[in-house]
Design a protein around this motif. Structure first.
Motif, PDB file in Angstrom:
ATOM      1  N   GLN A 130     -56.250 106.750   3.272  1.00 32.67           N
ATOM      2  CA  GLN A 130     -55.452 105.972   4.215  1.00 32.67           C
ATOM      3  C   GLN A 130     -53.970 106.347   4.124  1.00 32.67           C
ATOM      4  N   SER A 131     -53.689 107.452   3.453  1.00 27.85           N
ATOM      5  CA  SER A 131     -52.306 107.903   3.291  1.00 27.85           C
ATOM      6  C   SER A 131     -52.246 109.414   3.462  1.00 27.85           C
ATOM      7  N   VAL A 132     -51.134 109.880   4.042  1.00 26.90           N
ATOM      8  CA  VAL A 132     -50.910 111.313   4.226  1.00 26.90           C
ATOM      9  C   VAL A 132     -49.623 111.696   3.500  1.00 26.90           C
ATOM     10  N   ILE A 133     -49.727 112.612   2.573  1.00 29.70           N
ATOM     11  CA  ILE A 133     -48.561 113.090   1.831  1.00 29.70           C
ATOM     12  C   ILE A 133     -48.123 114.414   2.426  1.00 29.70           C
ATOM     13  N   ILE A 134     -46.915 114.445   2.968  1.00 33.15           N
ATOM     14  CA  ILE A 134     -46.328 115.666   3.502  1.00 33.15           C
ATOM     15  C   ILE A 134     -45.348 116.186   2.463  1.00 33.15           C
ATOM     16  N   THR A 135     -45.582 117.380   1.969  1.00 35.50           N
ATOM     17  CA  THR A 135     -44.751 117.873   0.884  1.00 35.50           C
ATOM     18  C   THR A 135     -44.701 119.395   0.913  1.00 35.50           C
ATOM     19  N   ARG A 136     -44.110 119.976  -0.110  1.00 30.60           N
ATOM     20  CA  ARG A 136     -44.026 121.434  -0.228  1.00 30.60           C
ATOM     21  C   ARG A 136     -43.938 121.795  -1.706  1.00 30.60           C
ATOM     22  N   THR A 158     -54.731 112.368   1.419  1.00 30.06           N
ATOM     23  CA  THR A 158     -54.636 113.586   2.224  1.00 30.06           C
ATOM     24  C   THR A 158     -53.291 114.251   1.946  1.00 30.06           C
ATOM     25  N   MET A 159     -53.307 115.547   1.723  1.00 32.91           N
ATOM     26  CA  MET A 159     -52.070 116.278   1.488  1.00 32.91           C
ATOM     27  C   MET A 159     -51.903 117.366   2.541  1.00 32.91           C
ATOM     28  N   VAL A 160     -50.705 117.457   3.095  1.00 31.16           N
ATOM     29  CA  VAL A 160     -50.340 118.534   4.023  1.00 31.16           C
ATOM     30  C   VAL A 160     -49.129 119.223   3.418  1.00 31.16           C
ATOM     31  N   ILE A 161     -49.294 120.485   3.087  1.00 30.02           N
ATOM     32  CA  ILE A 161     -48.286 121.192   2.300  1.00 30.02           C
ATOM     33  C   ILE A 161     -47.606 122.256   3.153  1.00 30.02           C
ATOM     34  N   PHE A 162     -46.320 122.060   3.367  1.00 29.40           N
ATOM     35  CA  PHE A 162     -45.494 122.960   4.170  1.00 29.40           C
ATOM     36  C   PHE A 162     -44.868 124.031   3.271  1.00 29.40           C
ATOM     37  N   LEU A 163     -44.371 125.081   3.882  1.00 29.61           N
ATOM     38  CA  LEU A 163     -43.424 126.032   3.272  1.00 29.61           C
ATOM     39  C   LEU A 163     -43.887 126.576   1.921  1.00 29.61           C
ATOM     40  N   SER A 164     -45.177 126.799   1.784  1.00 30.07           N
ATOM     41  CA  SER A 164     -45.710 127.180   0.477  1.00 30.07           C
ATOM     42  C   SER A 164     -46.698 128.338   0.540  1.00 30.07           C
ATOM     43  N   ALA A 165     -46.828 128.980   1.692  1.00 28.19           N
ATOM     44  CA  ALA A 165     -47.844 130.018   1.858  1.00 28.19           C
ATOM     45  C   ALA A 165     -47.602 131.231   0.967  1.00 28.19           C
ATOM     46  N   GLY A 166     -46.381 131.389   0.478  1.00 28.94           N
ATOM     47  CA  GLY A 166     -46.087 132.509  -0.403  1.00 28.94           C
ATOM     48  C   GLY A 166     -46.277 132.194  -1.878  1.00 28.94           C
ATOM     49  N   MET A 167     -46.768 130.993  -2.184  1.00 31.19           N
ATOM     50  CA  MET A 167     -46.930 130.569  -3.580  1.00 31.19           C
ATOM     51  C   MET A 167     -48.295 129.929  -3.808  1.00 31.19           C
ATOM     52  N   ALA A 220     -47.956 129.055   7.525  1.00 30.16           N
ATOM     53  CA  ALA A 220     -49.235 128.350   7.419  1.00 30.16           C
ATOM     54  C   ALA A 220     -49.063 127.021   6.713  1.00 30.16           C
ATOM     55  N   LEU A 221     -49.850 126.045   7.125  1.00 35.88           N
ATOM     56  CA  LEU A 221     -49.937 124.762   6.444  1.00 35.88           C
ATOM     57  C   LEU A 221     -51.199 124.753   5.592  1.00 35.88           C
ATOM     58  N   ILE A 222     -51.102 124.148   4.426  1.00 29.20           N
ATOM     59  CA  ILE A 222     -52.256 123.976   3.558  1.00 29.20           C
ATOM     60  C   ILE A 222     -52.632 122.497   3.578  1.00 29.20           C
ATOM     61  N   THR A 223     -53.871 122.211   3.890  1.00 31.60           N
ATOM     62  CA  THR A 223     -54.334 120.818   3.895  1.00 31.60           C
ATOM     63  C   THR A 223     -55.388 120.648   2.814  1.00 31.60           C
TER      64      THR A 223
END
Length: 268
Positions: A130-136, A158-167, A220-223
């Motif tokens: 019931q929660s979405v964590i937007i982070t990097r 739920t996690m949505v991870i921005f700005l991390s496709a290179g790591m 890319a976003l990682i979910t």
């Protein structure tokens, strides 16, 4: 007037109606060239001055916007997605205040919303998340204490991870260190809503491998989370046995069986 406009996730027709109308009227557009779809610039009138902020500093952006606005021109600062999510527009607004210039923010469709649409998924499922964590991930720009990936992973939201496709290898380790099992569901969405979009389903333990196999290195976003699985409970909102201010409960109308009574269990 200066308008900070969310360009949407990529597709030119996913900008808001308000945003499109302001682009059509703009005398100056400064757009995030590394991320914004250039097709959006087709909405601009022929005499509009267009600048690419990818090659500009904050000081140069302000130096361009301020005199134009002072001359009474309509200035658009076009950000990718929605400006409030990793848009770096707060520092611009604060500087504009020092010049006593008016500005407005026009929200846009964030890429995390477009990613869910591409996945045909719902981030908030009953009894799953019931929660979405937007982070990097922490990189050259740090993150505050207690806001690292492994800290958030403990919640199993739920996690949505921005700005991390290179790591991604480091990301996997952080997720597992925080409590996710290597076999738990994950997905990579590359350039959500763009013509060359890629949607890649994988597990927490195969995120880096999957990205490498599909030549995904950025944008890319990682979910991550149980929302990508098949287990969840039916929503009460449209359940005939659930009474609301608009509808009386009537168990006789209950025909659909619950999707499942078992749930995805976080790994240890």
């Amino acid at each position: 007037m200066i308008y900070f406009i969310g360009a949407g996730p990529g597709a030119a027709d996913l900008i808001t109606v308000r945003g499109k109308e302001l682009l059509e009227k703009a005398d100056m557009i400064i757009y995030a060239g590394s991320l914004v779809n250039p097709a959006l610039l087709d909405y601009a009138k022929p005499e509009c001055e267009i600048m690419n902020s990818a090659v500009m500093t904050l000081e140069e952006v302000i130096a361009a916007m301020v005199p134009a606005a002072q001359e009474g021109k309509l200035v658009v600062r076009l950000h990718t997605g929605d400006p409030s999510v990793y848009g770096a527009h707060r520092e611009q607004m604060d500087l504009l205040k020092s010049y006593n210039l008016d500005f407005e923010v026009v929200p846009g469709v964030s890429s995390f919303c477009a990613a869910a649409a591409s996945l045909k998924a719902e981030y908030t499922l009953p009894e799953v998340s019931q929660s979405v964590i937007i982070t990097r991930m922490e990189g050259r720009t740090g993150v505050p204490p207690k806001q690292k990936i492994k800290d958030y992973a403990k919640h199993h939201a739920t996690m949505v991870i921005f700005l991390s496709a290179g790591m991604l290898e480091k990301l996997q380790k952080e997720l597992i260190s925080g409590g996710y099992g290597a076999d738990e569901p994950a997905a990579i969405v590359y350039k959500a809503s763009w013509p060359d979009e890629k949607v890649l389903h994988c597990t927490v333990g195969t995120i880096a491998e999957t990205a490498a196999a599909n030549n995904v290195k950025n944008l890319a976003l990682i979910t991550v989370g149980g929302f990508l699985g098949s287990a969840y409970e039916r929503s009460e909102l449209y359940n005939p046995t659930f009474e609301t201010g608009y509808r009386k409960a009537d168990a006789s109308k209950l025909q659909i069986k619950p999707v499942t009574k078992t749930h995805h269990k976080p790994g240890k």
